[in-house]
Design an enzyme around this catalytic site. Structure first.
Site, PDB file in Angstrom:
ATOM      1  N   ASP A   1      -9.034   2.297  -7.292  1.00 57.61           N
ATOM      2  CA  ASP A   1     -10.401   2.336  -6.782  1.00 57.61           C
ATOM      3  C   ASP A   1     -11.461   2.432  -7.871  1.00 57.61           C
ATOM      4  O   ASP A   1     -12.652   2.507  -7.567  1.00 57.61           O
ATOM      5  CB  ASP A   1     -10.559   3.500  -5.797  1.00 57.61           C
ATOM      6  CG  ASP A   1      -9.931   3.188  -4.443  1.00 57.61           C
ATOM      7  OD1 ASP A   1      -9.785   1.987  -4.124  1.00 57.61           O
ATOM      8  OD2 ASP A   1      -9.578   4.131  -3.714  1.00 57.61           O
TER       9      ASP A   1
ATOM     10  N   SER B   1       0.835  -1.199   0.000  1.00 54.69           N
ATOM     11  CA  SER B   1       0.000   0.000   0.000  1.00 54.69           C
ATOM     12  C   SER B   1       0.868   1.247   0.000  1.00 54.69           C
ATOM     13  O   SER B   1       1.892   1.300   0.683  1.00 54.69           O
ATOM     14  CB  SER B   1      -0.903   0.018   1.238  1.00 54.69           C
ATOM     15  OG  SER B   1      -1.598   1.242   1.335  1.00 54.69           O
TER      16      SER B   1
END
Length: 429
Positions: free
Chosen positions: A309, A164
């Site tokens: 996303d 991440s």
């Protein structure tokens, strides 16, 4: 609560894009880290941004808000000595505040979502904070996590970027406030570089100087800096809008979404380019995306790393494309609210989609004739999965029931209101 999505042949109407969750959470944080009063115009209202509001208030920020703005008097580099913080199910908020909590003597982040955020790993950030001299107690990298800090030291820091980018962003928020200068080196690959760009953009707006290498793998951060109190305007949100745009693409449609800046640094802006590559009729002018869908889409190949996303919404559109689509370089989807590759594709198969997975790829064999539907599917408490499965339901031959769809509120509380306003047949049960 569940929703039932009934096949809907046509969507039509105008909606205003929600404000960006990513920018809102970052603006809330830099406003709290400033000495003085900042104003954030058009902030997002979602579970993530609400978690950041709640936590910075607990840490000593004073917050006043109305329908259009939030006024924040920050605590600077002296957060309140607090014993416990609850970030809900907000992974980015947890990671950013783990860094800031290292300025406090003893803070425990509690685990209120053991089946979602509670399962996600944070070892890489823990390792980096320990390099600053912070003592951390944890459960194999997972919540609950106790930070024993107070006097973190700058210097040379390494951080892994292959799970991440939020771990790096957390360090970028913290290190400017330390007494010493810092150098940050990113190990391995860096996922979601575009999102790091958003962090750097917000830090620059807040008056912070960071020297980043062109490949975003090395940083020199002068210490003893102070966040400045500023005014910020939050732009429209591409990640949430991606699902609405995908819905318009797979139906007969005439849909406009306003407040989507053409020059945005949000990686999910790529949804517009992807739909164009799929030959969806659309225009993007004056911050308005106008889709006039005709239910015909072409398959494509796409590197999803910069648009994490929006990938699930792109996949939902590809379910109905002519040909085989491939979304690659997306392994970090596995480390979200759920495993957004295995879990999502399992539910797509239940609905009738023809999909395959690799460790870092999603392969979609399109079914332009539609999918069967007529089943109950599990969205795994994941807002992005809920929105993407809703898109698929619009072109199913029988209704889809999506379990626990209220978790869409994590990023887009009025998603189903917006969808119904443009004609989608959706009901809560």
């Amino acid at each position: 609560m569940d929703v039932i999505v009934t096949p809907t042949p046509r969507l039509e109407g105008d909606i205003q894009a929600l404000s960006s969750k990513n920018y809102t959470t970052r603006y809330l944080l830099v406003a709290a880290l400033a000495n003085g009063t900042s104003t954030i115009h058009y902030p997002a209202h979602s579970e993530d941004s609400d978690a950041m509001r709640r936590c910075i208030r607990d840490l000593g920020a004073i917050i006043e808000e109305d329908d259009k703005k939030i006024v924040i008097t920050g605590f600077g580099n002296h957060p309140k000595d607090i014993r416990e913080l609850n970030v809900g199910n907000a992974g980015a908020v947890l990671r950013f505040l783990m860094a800031i909590a290292s300025l406090c003597p003893d803070v425990t982040f509690v685990n209120t979502y053991p089946d979602s955020l509670g399962k996600r790993p944070h070892d890489d950030l823990i390792d980096s904070l320990q390099q600053l001299g912070v003592v951390i107690e944890h459960q194999e990298g997972k919540l609950p996590i106790t930070i024993r800090g107070g006097q973190p030291k700058g210097g040379k820091i390494t951080v892994s970027g292959n799970v991440s980018s939020q771990f790096l962003s957390a360090l970028l928020f913290l290190t400017p406030m330390l007494e010493e200068d810092s150098e940050i080196e990113v190990l391995h690959d860096l996922k979601s570089k575009v999102v790091v760009g958003q962090t750097l953009e917000v830090l620059e707006q807040a008056g912070i100087i960071i020297h980043a290498s062109e490949d975003l793998m090395h940083y020199k951060v002068p210490g003893r800096q102070h966040y400045q109190a500023k005014e910020y305007i939050v732009q429209g949100d591409y990640p949430g809008s991606a699902a609405v745009l995908a819905a318009a693409a797979v139906t007969n449609s005439d849909v406009k979404i306003h407040r989507l800046a053409e020059n945005s640094k949000q990686g999910e802006r790529a949804i517009v380019d992807v739909l164009r590559m799929m030959e969806v009729p659309l225009t993007h002018e004056h911050d308005i995306v106008h889709v006039q869908g005709n239910q015909r889409l072409k398959a494509l190949e796409f590197d999803g790393d910069a648009a994490t996303d929006a990938v699930l919404a792109m996949v939902a559109a590809a379910v109905f494309a002519e040909g085989t689509s491939r979304f690659y370089n997306v392994e970090n989807l596995r480390y979200k609210e759920c495993d957004r590759i295995t879990d999502y594709l399992n539910e797509l198969r239940k609905a009738g989609a023809n999909v395959e997975e690799r460790q870092a790829e999603i392969i979609v064999h399109g079914r332009p004739e539609g999918v069967e539907g007529g089943v109950e599917i599990n969205a795994h408490y994941d807002h992005r999965v809920i929105m993407a499965l809703s898109v698929v339901g619009l072109r199913a031959k029988a209704p889809l029931r999506i379990k626990d769809a209220h978790h869409v509120a994590k990023s887009y509380p009025i998603f189903f209101d917006h969808m119904k306003s443009i004609g989608a047949q959706i009901e809560w049960v």
